[in-house]
Design a protein around this motif. Sequence first.
Motif, PDB file in Angstrom:
ATOM      1  N   ILE A  52      20.676   2.179  -4.453  1.00 42.98           N
ATOM      2  CA  ILE A  52      20.519   0.960  -5.730  1.00 42.98           C
ATOM      3  C   ILE A  52      19.655  -0.481  -4.785  1.00 42.98           C
ATOM      4  CG2 ILE A  52      20.574  -1.039  -7.201  1.00 42.98           C
ATOM      5  CD1 ILE A  52      22.724   1.179  -8.815  1.00 42.98           C
ATOM      6  N   ASN A  53      18.597  -0.623  -5.115  1.00 40.06           N
ATOM      7  CA  ASN A  53      18.982  -1.754  -3.776  1.00 40.06           C
ATOM      8  C   ASN A  53      17.024  -2.507  -4.551  1.00 40.06           C
ATOM      9  OD1 ASN A  53      18.718  -4.413  -2.227  1.00 40.06           O
ATOM     10  ND2 ASN A  53      20.238  -2.674  -1.348  1.00 40.06           N
ATOM     11  N   GLU A  54      16.663  -3.597  -4.025  1.00 38.23           N
ATOM     12  CA  GLU A  54      14.989  -4.204  -4.222  1.00 38.23           C
ATOM     13  C   GLU A  54      13.861  -3.533  -3.866  1.00 38.23           C
ATOM     14  OE1 GLU A  54      14.871  -7.884  -3.064  1.00 38.23           O
ATOM     15  OE2 GLU A  54      12.442  -7.671  -3.856  1.00 38.23           O
ATOM     16  N   ASN A  55      13.420  -2.628  -4.611  1.00 42.46           N
ATOM     17  CA  ASN A  55      11.716  -2.155  -4.067  1.00 42.46           C
ATOM     18  C   ASN A  55      11.193  -3.104  -3.664  1.00 42.46           C
ATOM     19  OD1 ASN A  55       9.553  -0.271  -3.826  1.00 42.46           O
ATOM     20  ND2 ASN A  55       9.879   0.546  -5.793  1.00 42.46           N
ATOM     21  N   GLU A  56      11.462  -3.422  -2.327  1.00 42.18           N
ATOM     22  CA  GLU A  56       9.835  -4.321  -2.055  1.00 42.18           C
ATOM     23  C   GLU A  56       8.924  -3.381  -0.799  1.00 42.18           C
ATOM     24  OE1 GLU A  56       8.196  -6.387   0.907  1.00 42.18           O
ATOM     25  OE2 GLU A  56      10.562  -6.440   1.448  1.00 42.18           O
ATOM     26  N   SER A  57       7.959  -3.204   0.091  1.00 41.21           N
ATOM     27  CA  SER A  57       7.997  -2.618   1.179  1.00 41.21           C
ATOM     28  C   SER A  57       8.243  -2.639   2.026  1.00 41.21           C
ATOM     29  CB  SER A  57       6.707  -2.472   0.962  1.00 41.21           C
ATOM     30  OG  SER A  57       5.824  -4.548   1.785  1.00 41.21           O
ATOM     31  N   GLY A  58       8.759  -3.726   3.013  1.00 40.70           N
ATOM     32  CA  GLY A  58       9.385  -4.460   4.408  1.00 40.70           C
ATOM     33  C   GLY A  58      10.766  -3.374   3.934  1.00 40.70           C
ATOM     34  N   LEU A  59      11.491  -4.017   3.065  1.00 44.75           N
ATOM     35  CA  LEU A  59      12.682  -3.151   2.899  1.00 44.75           C
ATOM     36  C   LEU A  59      12.718  -1.842   2.918  1.00 44.75           C
ATOM     37  CD1 LEU A  59      15.330  -4.927   3.054  1.00 44.75           C
ATOM     38  CD2 LEU A  59      15.014  -5.267   0.381  1.00 44.75           C
ATOM     39  N   LEU A  60      11.914  -1.776   2.829  1.00 47.24           N
ATOM     40  CA  LEU A  60      12.403  -0.307   2.266  1.00 47.24           C
ATOM     41  C   LEU A  60      12.141   0.096   3.801  1.00 47.24           C
ATOM     42  CD1 LEU A  60       9.563   1.389  -0.690  1.00 47.24           C
ATOM     43  CD2 LEU A  60      11.875   0.943  -0.433  1.00 47.24           C
TER      44      LEU A  60
END
Length: 136
Positions: A52-60
């Motif tokens: 579980i975490n944030e769906n942000e393109s850089g973070l992916l």
Amino acid sequence: MQILTEIMELKTNNRVEIIDITRSVDAALAESRLRKGLVNIYSKHSTSAIFINENESGLLEDYLNLIDKLVPTDDNYRHDQIDNNADSHLRSFIIGNNETVPFENGSMDLGTWQSVFFLDMDGPRNRKITITIMGE
Ligand code: ZN
């Protein structure tokens, strides 16, 4: 209290692939008609992970870069002598294969920036995720 089980089937297209499964889990919860409880999302594979975490393109991309650093693809792993995917097992081992989330009124009680992800680390494959809904 009731316990319901649903199998979610996924097809991945790359060796390493992140799939946001939040909507599918919420759809299973809505279908269950249970109002309140816990849902467990469990991957039935030893070369994949649930997190579980944030769906942000850089973070992916950052997630994938980090697991690459922590567990390099090749490092004279013993398991590679019998099955060329030790890195996938070891990455799965450190991330974990399930998450349990509280739910209410047909959807998970996630934080604003939280999503549930399936991470395949030895695709492309057909994968099965068990959704166990416990509630009333
Ligand atoms: Zn293996």
